[in-house]
Design an enzyme around this catalytic site. Structure first.
Site, PDB file in Angstrom:
ATOM      1  CG  ASN A   1      -1.960  -0.601   0.948  1.00  0.00           C
ATOM      2  OD1 ASN A   1      -2.835  -0.665  -0.125  1.00  0.00           O
ATOM      3  ND2 ASN A   1      -2.824  -1.364   2.058  1.00  0.00           N
TER       4      ASN A   1
ATOM      5  CG  ASP B   1      -8.258  -1.434  -2.997  1.00  0.00           C
ATOM      6  OD1 ASP B   1      -7.823  -1.759  -1.854  1.00  0.00           O
ATOM      7  OD2 ASP B   1      -9.005  -0.317  -3.499  1.00  0.00           O
TER       8      ASP B   1
ATOM      9  CG  ASP C   1      -3.082  -8.046   5.702  1.00  0.00           C
ATOM     10  OD1 ASP C   1      -3.370  -7.468   6.853  1.00  0.00           O
ATOM     11  OD2 ASP C   1      -1.840  -8.184   5.546  1.00  0.00           O
TER      12      ASP C   1
END
Length: 302
Positions: free
Chosen positions: A183, A192, A218
């Site tokens: 990220n 994503d 996650d």
């Protein structure tokens, strides 16, 4: 309508009025033969009004359904009152629609049951929205895996079955490695995408009865009914291997995906699903401590 003394102009006006209504409307006599209908009912049946009036349901409906429809009508006439039910029907144009039937008995001047009037309301769009809302309440919006609440609903059912039958199950806690780094370096869109690709891989390896849930950013849980630890370990390793083949590409870089997993099975002394989740979490921490990209079983089950 059959009253020979009725004003023809009034009957014409009534027919014109119900023909303007979009919902199929029908009227049957006490012998369950059609007395009248509107244009929408003609379109539903796929026959002109001249073929419908005087016909029975056996003349206009598929044979396998006609007996069911006639029984429902005769029961209604015998019992009186109204009848309401939802069902799916196939229109003459081939479309399938969800509908509500509203039917009511009407009486003669002497007070005897004289027939049935009914209307069919199309609720296809309402049912679609209900299904979408139900799905949204049960699933994670990004990945399509079930959410934490649904996991506990389904897992508690499986745990109850285990206590009742003694048939054990296995539980995997799965975690994408270095997800925060993905990220931070590649962006949230890449994160994503990583989640979606991971879920696609897992789902491709599951049976219908398996319970797969996203339980955190996650972190995922996979409950495998009737699966021994050895079988769960083979599945987890297969998933891990397939995840390792994913090269996540973004405008500012790329990354190879990997996952860690903790595994345990249900034990006779367990008092609830959380006992099993805690052991799987311990095994997951061991997999991460061993350098990640690994599957570890709980120490007491290794």
């Amino acid at each position: 309508m059959r009253d020979e003394q009725a004003d023809p102009d009034m009957l014409r006006r009534i027919q014109n009025a119900i023909d303007m209504l979009p919902s199929p409307i029908f009227i049957k006599d006490a012998d369950c033969r059609y007395l009248a209908c509107n244009r929408a009912f003609e379109q539903y049946i796929g026959l002109p009004r001249a073929r419908i009036i005087g016909a029975s349901v056996h003349d206009v409906a598929p044979a396998e359904l006609a007996a069911i429809y006639e029984k429902a009508d005769r029961d209604l006439i015998a019992d009186g009152g109204t009848q309401t039910y939802e069902t799916s029907v196939r229109y003459a144009d081939g479309s399938h629609r969800d509908v509500i039937f509203y039917k009511s008995v009407f009486h003669s001047a002497e007070g005897n049951p004289d027939g049935i009037s009914g209307v069919i309301l199309d609720i296809t769009e309402r049912k679609r929205l209900e299904n979408e809302l139900s799905k949204a309440a049960r699933e994670d919006f990004l990945t399509g895996a079930v959410n934490l609440r649904t996991f506990y609903e389904l897992a508690n059912q499986e745990f109850s079955r285990f206590k009742r039958t003694g048939e054990a199950f296995s539980l995997l806690v799965l975690d994408l490695d270095h997800f925060k780094r993905i990220n931070d370096t590649l962006g949230h869109e890449a994160g994503d995408d990583a989640l979606r690709q991971f879920v696609q891989i897992v789902r491709a390896n599951l049976r219908e009865q398996d319970i797969f849930a996203r339980t955190g950013g996650d972190e995922f849980r996979l409950l495998l009914p009737g699966t021994a630890q050895s079988g769960a370990l083979l599945l987890a390793e297969r998933i891990r291997d397939e995840v390792n083949r994913v090269n996540l590409c973004a405008p500012n870089g790329s990354a190879i995906l990997s996952m860690s997993a903790g595994l345990c099975r249900s034990l006779p002394d367990d008092t609830g699903i959380d006992d099993i989740v805690r052991r799987a979490d311990v095994a997951l921490y061991q997999a991460k401590a061993a350098g990640r990209n690994a599957v570890k079983a709980h120490p007491c089950e290794a």
